[in-house]
Design an enzyme around this catalytic site. Structure first.
Site, PDB file in Angstrom:
ATOM      1  N   TRP A 356       0.827  -1.210   0.000  1.00 48.13           N
ATOM      2  CA  TRP A 356       0.000   0.000   0.000  1.00 48.13           C
ATOM      3  C   TRP A 356       0.860   1.258   0.000  1.00 48.13           C
ATOM      4  CZ3 TRP A 356      -2.016   2.708   4.892  1.00 48.13           C
ATOM      5  CH2 TRP A 356      -1.048   2.694   5.902  1.00 48.13           C
ATOM      6  N   ASP A 357       2.194   1.092  -0.096  1.00 52.24           N
ATOM      7  CA  ASP A 357       3.100   2.230   0.026  1.00 52.24           C
ATOM      8  C   ASP A 357       2.853   3.310  -1.022  1.00 52.24           C
ATOM      9  OD1 ASP A 357       4.273  -0.326   1.026  1.00 52.24           O
ATOM     10  OD2 ASP A 357       5.819   0.999   1.810  1.00 52.24           O
ATOM     11  N   GLU A 495      -0.192  -3.633  12.239  1.00 54.58           N
ATOM     12  CA  GLU A 495       0.523  -4.886  11.973  1.00 54.58           C
ATOM     13  C   GLU A 495       0.968  -5.643  13.218  1.00 54.58           C
ATOM     14  OE1 GLU A 495       3.681  -4.207   9.154  1.00 54.58           O
ATOM     15  OE2 GLU A 495       2.319  -4.457   7.469  1.00 54.58           O
ATOM     16  N   LYS A 616       2.906  -0.773  15.747  1.00 53.91           N
ATOM     17  CA  LYS A 616       4.128  -0.704  14.958  1.00 53.91           C
ATOM     18  C   LYS A 616       4.224   0.641  14.253  1.00 53.91           C
ATOM     19  CE  LYS A 616       6.285  -2.755  10.854  1.00 53.91           C
ATOM     20  NZ  LYS A 616       6.132  -3.775   9.773  1.00 53.91           N
TER      21      LYS A 616
END
Length: 805
Positions: A356-357, A495, A616
């Protein structure tokens, strides 16, 4: 064009840092990219030559514990760099068999031009200087070029230059993957094209992609060719020439190696090996090729540069990041079936997959190279059929795009992953990150907002968006007791939380980020239907079988999605989050120092991160990154939730204290949202993100590939949060923050086809529209002061309260 020097430099050779330097000084052009490894060094524990191309994937199976595990990798392709120097018949020079007297490694950011200068004394006492320069051409996307200048300092005699193309390559760039199959290439054939050109063709073992490289190597004294003797050696997967010449003390000789790179997916070719051989033979010399390459880069910089004269370090790193983004996503990328690999084309981490970056990458491109964004979105559209299949097989409707995508859009997320702290292979549940579908929808809509590319929306974008909305409507269930829609069994961006503590079933209930995004998607999907021309709307609805009842459901979801809250008004990351245990952050920092990957630390201790209030990376906070505070408030109120003036601040501060920033993307998000809450802390996070790759803040990950999302994210952070760029009702709005830090900032951008320049200086923001071309009037505002600008117009907005707080 950049007028001042922009060079990343390293003095001295440091074996432990060489992998990092190779990744940071990679050279690419949006078609293929090659790591900055020294030409004379073989692959090993210190050096890792690697060449990667968009779409160059291959699947292989590894048997682990009796279970076959299938993985798809971005393939390390044949090594075209190989040049070795032999003096008077001795062994080839390498950094471990000579005494280094001087060594310098430079990377000219302006042109992605890599150079090394070294002076050494060999075992026979001969002193020699060697200067190497190379680039991957931005003027001719099939071309790479190397120039060596060899000068005997205290001797004369015969030198042999070994020039080769090496197909004996495997994927071995990530230690965690060593147990997995890394062989992806089968030999096809070596070949020569006349006395000067050698060539090699290989094929990927499963995907049957043919890759061909050809190299022409010439020797010069000054500008005059030098007669050389040549000896050929070849095997099925390796070909070399030994080029021998006599040299004299103090007199330099130049070696030029011109390389052509082709694959069977290239257009306008008959066969890649012949195309490579013919191209290598006709390329101009190094100097002319470099000049053409520099002119092509100058054009890119005119569209993409960001000038910040007040801070040399920030300026250097901003331009380094621009350079790397453009080497992965250039106009050559727009001609290919390419996605956005999370780690660029610089290494093998994440196996070269697309995550998804792009939600961090595309905003920078939208305003500079929108044709590239369009092409990258087409990567998703071409895999819409696979996304529909995935949704159907999972029992849903619409399109369910994978968390990790590669060649064909299947889910490539691995079944297990290695915890390097414990050495244990653990289950990987990250495929439950369905929010990637929300990111794709968001990216399509933001591209349309910036460009008003109705053709794309009509032919491609709307269909993706409607099918994604349909997926969310099918995965959501209506809770009659609450009178709201809910989503279960997913993971958020965090995550660390894959499931509830002790639960056998994976996934979480009502991730707040996902649910609010779905409410926005449901609302926007209805809006998209209204934008489409009537004939296209009816045809698309008929082809998709879209019904009035579905549209009604979307409308209800935009007003009735469930969002969990703590009792104190904090948005719960997911339902039940408030019942988790608080972590003793100070104790873990004292024990471990760096605790970014708390999940690995806790599991190595026999504990479970699912038990704790930690993250995270930004999860709930992502809402305030993707939308303005006003827009988040509007969405929450539309859903029937109270939202006060301090909602953003309270949530940002709460989750900031509970986030380990195990992904450097998290520093981007938190820097952005803190810009209006705590400007000083925002700048600190921005600097961490800016330094994260060049400083390898995660301790060894950058050598496996740059973090493309972070690099592009730092650039978008400047325009999104510090200049405060937004689009409201068709108006390009700026709301500058940290103006004192950014005094002198200037950058070009495009808005709906109109080029303009934005400058922030001396308490004012100036917008200047290009003076010529087929330009439409645009409306620009600083806060509530709206101006219409036409070709050649310029307006300066006075700023108040835009400095640091």
């Amino acid at each position: 064009m950049i007028a001042d020097a922009a060079v990343l430099s390293y003095d001295g050779f440091e074996p432990d840092e060489e992998g990092l330097r190779e990744a940071l000084t990679s050279t690419g052009n949006g078609y293929f990219c090659t790591r900055g490894a020294a030409e004379w060094q073989d692959m090993g524990g210190v050096h890792y030559p690697g060449t990667y191309a968009h779409g160059g994937y291959n699947r292989e199976t590894t048997v682990m514990g009796g279970r076959p595990v299938l993985n798809e990798d971005l393939v390390n392709l044949p090594n075209w760099l190989v040049l070795k120097l032999r003096i008077e018949g001795d062994d080839a020079i390498a950094l471990d068999n000579v005494e280094l007297l001087d060594y310098r490694h430079d990377y000219d950011i302006r042109y992605a031009l890599l150079s090394r200068t070294l002076r050494f004394r060999d075992r026979a006492g001969r002193e020699t200087s060697l200067t190497s320069r190379r680039f991957v051409s931005m003027a001719h996307h099939h071309q790479g070029a190397i120039e060596w200048t060899i000068t005997p300092q205290n001797w004369s005699g015969c030198v042999e230059v070994v020039t080769a193309i090496d197909g004996r390559i495997s994927n071995r760039g990530v230690a965690r993957y060593e147990a997995l199959e890394g062989r992806h290439l089968d030999p096809v054939s070596p070949r020569t094209f006349g006395p000067e050109v050698i060539a090699l063709k290989v094929e990927t073992r499963q995907s049957n992609l043919y890759v061909a490289q050809a190299a022409r190597t010439l020797v010069f004294s000054g500008d005059e060719p030098v007669e050389a003797t040549r000896r050929l050696f070849q095997t099925e997967d390796y070909i070399q020439q030994i080029v021998a010449v006599d040299v004299r003390e103090g007199e330099p000789v130049r070696v030029e190696k011109q390389v052509a790179f082709y694959t069977s997916r290239d257009r306008a070719i008959s066969e890649p090996l012949v195309s490579a051989g013919e191209s290598a033979a006709r390329y101009p010399g190094f100097s002319e090729s470099l000049e053409r390459h520099q002119r092509a880069w100058a054009e890119l910089w005119r569209a993409s540069d960001m000038q910040l004269p007040g801070d040399d370090r920030v300026q250097l790193l901003i331009r380094l990041h621009i350079s790397h983004v453009l080497q992965v996503c250039s106009r050559y990328t727009a001609d290919r079936d390419a996605g956005v690999p999370a780690r660029g084309l610089n290494g093998e981490a994440y196996r070269g997959h697309v995550f998804w970056d792009e939600i961090y990458v595309l905003p920078f491109l939208n305003y500079r190279l929108p044709d590239v964004t369009r092409a990258l979105l087409m990567y998703r559209f071409r895999r819409l059929g696979q996304a529909r299949t995935a949704a159907r097989e999972a029992g849903y409707r619409g399109a369910m795009f994978p968390w990790q995508s590669g060649s064909d859009g299947k889910e490539e997320t691995q079944v297990v992953h290695l915890n390097p702290l414990s050495g244990v292979w653990e289950p990987d549940l990250s495929h439950n990150q369905r929010h990637v579908n929300a990111a794709i929808f968001y990216n399509v809509w933001r591209y349309y907002e910036v460009t008003e590319d109705l053709d794309f929306l009509r032919e491609y974008g709307a269909e993706m968006m409607l099918e994604i909305a349909r997926f969310w409507a099918s995965i959501a269930t209506f809770n009659a007791e609450r009178g709201r829609y809910e989503i279960q069994g997913v993971m958020g961006p965090d995550e660390f939380h894959e499931k509830y503590p002790g639960a056998d079933e994976s996934g979480l209930r009502n991730n707040a980020y996902t649910n609010v995004m779905v409410a926005w998607i449901a609302e926007t999907a209805v809006k998209v239907l209204g934008i489409l021309p009537e004939s296209r709307r009816e045809a698309l609805a008929d082809r998709l079988g879209l019904t009035a009842d579905e549209i009604k459901t979307w409308d209800e979801m935009s007003r009735k999605m469930f969002v969990p809250f703590h009792e104190d008004g904090i948005i719960s990351q997911f339902e039940g989050y408030e019942k988790l245990v608080e972590l003793d952050w100070d104790a873990y920092r004292a024990k471990y120092g760096k605790i970014q990957r708390l999940d690995r630390i806790l599991r190595a201790e026999g504990d479970d991160p699912d038990r704790y209030k930690l993250a995270k990376q930004a999860d709930t906070v992502m809402l305030f990154y993707l939308f303005s505070e006003d827009e988040v408030s509007r969405l929450l109120r539309q859903l029937g939730y109270d939202c006060g003036p301090d909602t953003a601040r309270k949530n940002i501060e709460y989750y900031d204290a509970r986030t380990s920033h195990g992904s450097t993307l998290s520093f981007i998000t938190h820097a952005a949202v803190l810009a209006s809450v705590d400007p000083a802390s925002s700048w600190e996070r921005f600097m961490v993100a800016l330094e994260s790759d060049v400083g390898d803040v995660q301790g060894g990950t950058t050598k496996e590939g740059i973090h493309l999302g972070v690099m592009a994210g730092t650039l978008d952070l400047i325009q999104r949060s510090y200049v405060g760029r937004d689009i409201r009702d068709g108006v390009l709005v700026f709301n500058p923050r940290l103006a004192d830090r950014l005094d002198g900032l200037s950058f070009p951008m495009q808005f709906r086809g109109t080029p303009l320049t934005v400058t922030l200086k001396a308490g004012a923001l100036t917008v200047a529209v290009a003076p010529e071309g087929f330009l439409r009037p645009i409306r620009v505002a600083v806060r509530d002061d709206v101006r219409e600008l036409r070709a050649g117009d310029q307006h300066t907005f006075a700023l108040t309260g835009a400095g640091e707080e």
